[in-house]
Design a protein around this motif. Structure first.
Motif, PDB file in Angstrom:
ATOM      1  N   VAL A 175      10.350  73.916  52.708  1.00 51.97           N
ATOM      2  CA  VAL A 175       8.943  73.976  52.732  1.00 51.97           C
ATOM      3  C   VAL A 175       8.453  73.691  51.354  1.00 51.97           C
ATOM      4  O   VAL A 175       8.879  74.585  50.449  1.00 51.97           O
ATOM      5  N   VAL A 176       7.846  72.360  51.137  1.00 47.85           N
ATOM      6  CA  VAL A 176       7.418  72.284  49.573  1.00 47.85           C
ATOM      7  C   VAL A 176       5.992  71.977  49.622  1.00 47.85           C
ATOM      8  O   VAL A 176       5.142  71.458  50.471  1.00 47.85           O
ATOM      9  N   ARG A 177       5.393  72.868  48.665  1.00 52.21           N
ATOM     10  CA  ARG A 177       3.814  72.662  48.482  1.00 52.21           C
ATOM     11  C   ARG A 177       3.623  71.371  47.243  1.00 52.21           C
ATOM     12  O   ARG A 177       4.093  71.350  46.125  1.00 52.21           O
ATOM     13  N   ALA A 178       3.061  70.323  47.848  1.00 54.09           N
ATOM     14  CA  ALA A 178       3.026  69.198  46.843  1.00 54.09           C
ATOM     15  C   ALA A 178       2.190  69.075  45.866  1.00 54.09           C
ATOM     16  O   ALA A 178       1.358  70.318  45.973  1.00 54.09           O
ATOM     17  N   ARG A 196       6.065  62.160  48.042  1.00 53.79           N
ATOM     18  CA  ARG A 196       5.065  60.957  47.545  1.00 53.79           C
ATOM     19  C   ARG A 196       3.946  60.780  48.331  1.00 53.79           C
ATOM     20  O   ARG A 196       2.899  60.755  47.696  1.00 53.79           O
ATOM     21  N   VAL A 197       4.119  60.718  49.534  1.00 54.68           N
ATOM     22  CA  VAL A 197       3.110  60.470  50.342  1.00 54.68           C
ATOM     23  C   VAL A 197       2.156  61.586  50.900  1.00 54.68           C
ATOM     24  O   VAL A 197       1.206  61.487  51.545  1.00 54.68           O
ATOM     25  N   THR A 198       2.584  62.758  50.233  1.00 51.84           N
ATOM     26  CA  THR A 198       1.534  63.688  50.678  1.00 51.84           C
ATOM     27  C   THR A 198       0.686  64.099  49.481  1.00 51.84           C
ATOM     28  O   THR A 198       1.032  64.294  48.233  1.00 51.84           O
ATOM     29  N   LEU A 241       2.016  63.219  59.211  1.00 57.32           N
ATOM     30  CA  LEU A 241       3.014  62.226  59.300  1.00 57.32           C
ATOM     31  C   LEU A 241       4.080  62.973  59.975  1.00 57.32           C
ATOM     32  O   LEU A 241       4.696  63.836  59.247  1.00 57.32           O
ATOM     33  N   ASP A 242       4.586  62.290  61.129  1.00 54.74           N
ATOM     34  CA  ASP A 242       5.938  62.609  61.595  1.00 54.74           C
ATOM     35  C   ASP A 242       6.954  61.615  61.132  1.00 54.74           C
ATOM     36  O   ASP A 242       6.791  60.357  61.576  1.00 54.74           O
ATOM     37  N   VAL A 243       7.796  61.807  60.425  1.00 54.65           N
ATOM     38  CA  VAL A 243       8.777  61.055  59.918  1.00 54.65           C
ATOM     39  C   VAL A 243      10.127  60.928  60.840  1.00 54.65           C
ATOM     40  O   VAL A 243      10.645  62.224  60.822  1.00 54.65           O
ATOM     41  N   GLY A 244      10.448  59.888  61.611  1.00 52.82           N
ATOM     42  CA  GLY A 244      11.429  59.877  62.646  1.00 52.82           C
ATOM     43  C   GLY A 244      10.922  60.610  63.609  1.00 52.82           C
ATOM     44  O   GLY A 244      11.643  61.344  64.636  1.00 52.82           O
ATOM     45  N   GLY A 245       9.614  60.258  64.012  1.00 51.29           N
ATOM     46  CA  GLY A 245       8.829  60.822  65.337  1.00 51.29           C
ATOM     47  C   GLY A 245       9.560  60.582  66.686  1.00 51.29           C
ATOM     48  O   GLY A 245       9.141  61.061  67.686  1.00 51.29           O
ATOM     49  N   GLY A 246      10.649  59.566  66.912  1.00 47.25           N
ATOM     50  CA  GLY A 246      11.205  59.214  68.011  1.00 47.25           C
ATOM     51  C   GLY A 246       9.994  58.416  69.088  1.00 47.25           C
ATOM     52  O   GLY A 246       9.108  57.789  68.670  1.00 47.25           O
ATOM     53  N   PRO A 247      10.199  58.686  70.352  1.00 47.06           N
ATOM     54  CA  PRO A 247       9.389  58.276  71.473  1.00 47.06           C
ATOM     55  C   PRO A 247       7.840  59.067  71.711  1.00 47.06           C
ATOM     56  O   PRO A 247       7.229  58.510  72.421  1.00 47.06           O
ATOM     57  N   GLY A 248       7.567  59.975  70.634  1.00 47.89           N
ATOM     58  CA  GLY A 248       6.226  60.501  70.675  1.00 47.89           C
ATOM     59  C   GLY A 248       6.020  61.790  71.333  1.00 47.89           C
ATOM     60  O   GLY A 248       4.756  62.101  71.639  1.00 47.89           O
ATOM     61  N   ASP A 283       0.566  56.892  48.050  1.00 47.94           N
ATOM     62  CA  ASP A 283       0.741  58.047  47.709  1.00 47.94           C
ATOM     63  C   ASP A 283      -0.590  58.868  48.018  1.00 47.94           C
ATOM     64  O   ASP A 283      -1.544  58.265  48.397  1.00 47.94           O
ATOM     65  N   ASP A 284      -0.109  59.969  48.519  1.00 43.76           N
ATOM     66  CA  ASP A 284      -1.089  61.119  48.658  1.00 43.76           C
ATOM     67  C   ASP A 284      -1.993  60.799  49.740  1.00 43.76           C
ATOM     68  O   ASP A 284      -3.064  61.265  50.150  1.00 43.76           O
TER      69      ASP A 284
END
Length: 245
Positions: A242-245, A138-140, A59-66, A111-112
């Motif tokens: 960098v976070v390991r969920a 949360r979504v990872t 998931l690219d959060v704020g991915g803009g025009p692609g 979630d996840d």
């Protein structure tokens, strides 16, 4: 973090620095190159953390025009982009099958849901960046990766297109000066679509999530900068968490 350190060379840093001049005039050159670099960086991080991109839900959060979609697809990932601005989504004329309009601080996903969730140069453009970062966690899925990369306000590129020194006088000054000179507001309007996000804030959030941090565009031998209070605010142009969920 051996693979990520190997990736962080001076040659790469120089190439990225040279590409910044095309951000406004030739965004295809700038963002195309940045997309490839981002995918390579996430690949290196994935190797260090044991999270492969082949078949991964990204998931690219704020991915803009692609611009980033093709780079991740070439590495076997299942790419999903989220962008709040409909105009930004269509700016480059790129058509994406998995592009969602939504708010990064209230991600419209369960979630996840993803293996890797990242945002590249987004946090400085929203008023509540750490709420967005919490949503990314949360979504990872457990064991997945969360990567937040953002422009530090007091770094050389904190003012974005308004200039290299003007934002040190103040965000309002930089915004208004740009408007007077160009007869229009900048794309990134301080107080509306550009905010002063410090390295200190990012490090505080990182400590709460047992995260690893490093300066994105620096060669590995300059990563010590993030350990020096004050200095890191001016010399860290972009901070990666960098976070390991």
């Amino acid at each position: 973090m051996r693979q990520t350190r190997i990736f962080a060379t001076f040659r790469r840093s120089w190439r990225l620095l040279r590409s910044f001049r095309f951000e406004q005039t030739r965004p295809d050159i700038f963002y195309g190159g940045l997309a490839e670099d981002t995918a390579d960086l996430v690949t290196a991080l994935g190797r260090d953390y044991g999270v492969g991109l082949d078949g991964a839900r990204v998931l690219d959060v704020g991915g803009g025009p692609g611009y980033f979609a093709a780079a991740f697809a070439r590495r076997g990932a299942r790419y999903f982009g989220l962008e709040p601005d409909a105009g930004e989504m269509s700016a480059a004329g790129i058509k994406l099958a998995n592009s969602v309009r939504g708010d990064g601080t209230r991600l419209p996903f369960a979630d996840d849901a993803f293996d890797v969730v990242y945002s590249s140069n987004v946090a400085e453009h929203i008023a509540e960046p750490w709420r967005m970062a919490d949503e990314m966690v949360r979504v990872t899925r457990p064991g997945g990766l969360v990567i937040v990369s953002y422009t530090v306000w007091l770094g050389p590129f904190g003012g974005h297109e308004t200039g290299l020194w003007q934002h040190y006088v103040g965000g309002e000054f930089a915004r208004d000066r740009y408007t007077r000179i160009h007869g229009r507001q900048p794309k990134n309007v301080f107080g509306s679509s550009l905010f002063a996000v410090s390295a200190k804030e990012g490090l505080r959030w990182a400590r709460a999530h047992n995260a690893w941090v490093f300066p994105r565009y620096h060669p590995r031998w300059a990563w010590w900068i993030t350990r020096v209070p004050g200095l890191r605010e001016f010399l860290t142009s972009n901070l990666v968490i960098v976070v390991r969920a």
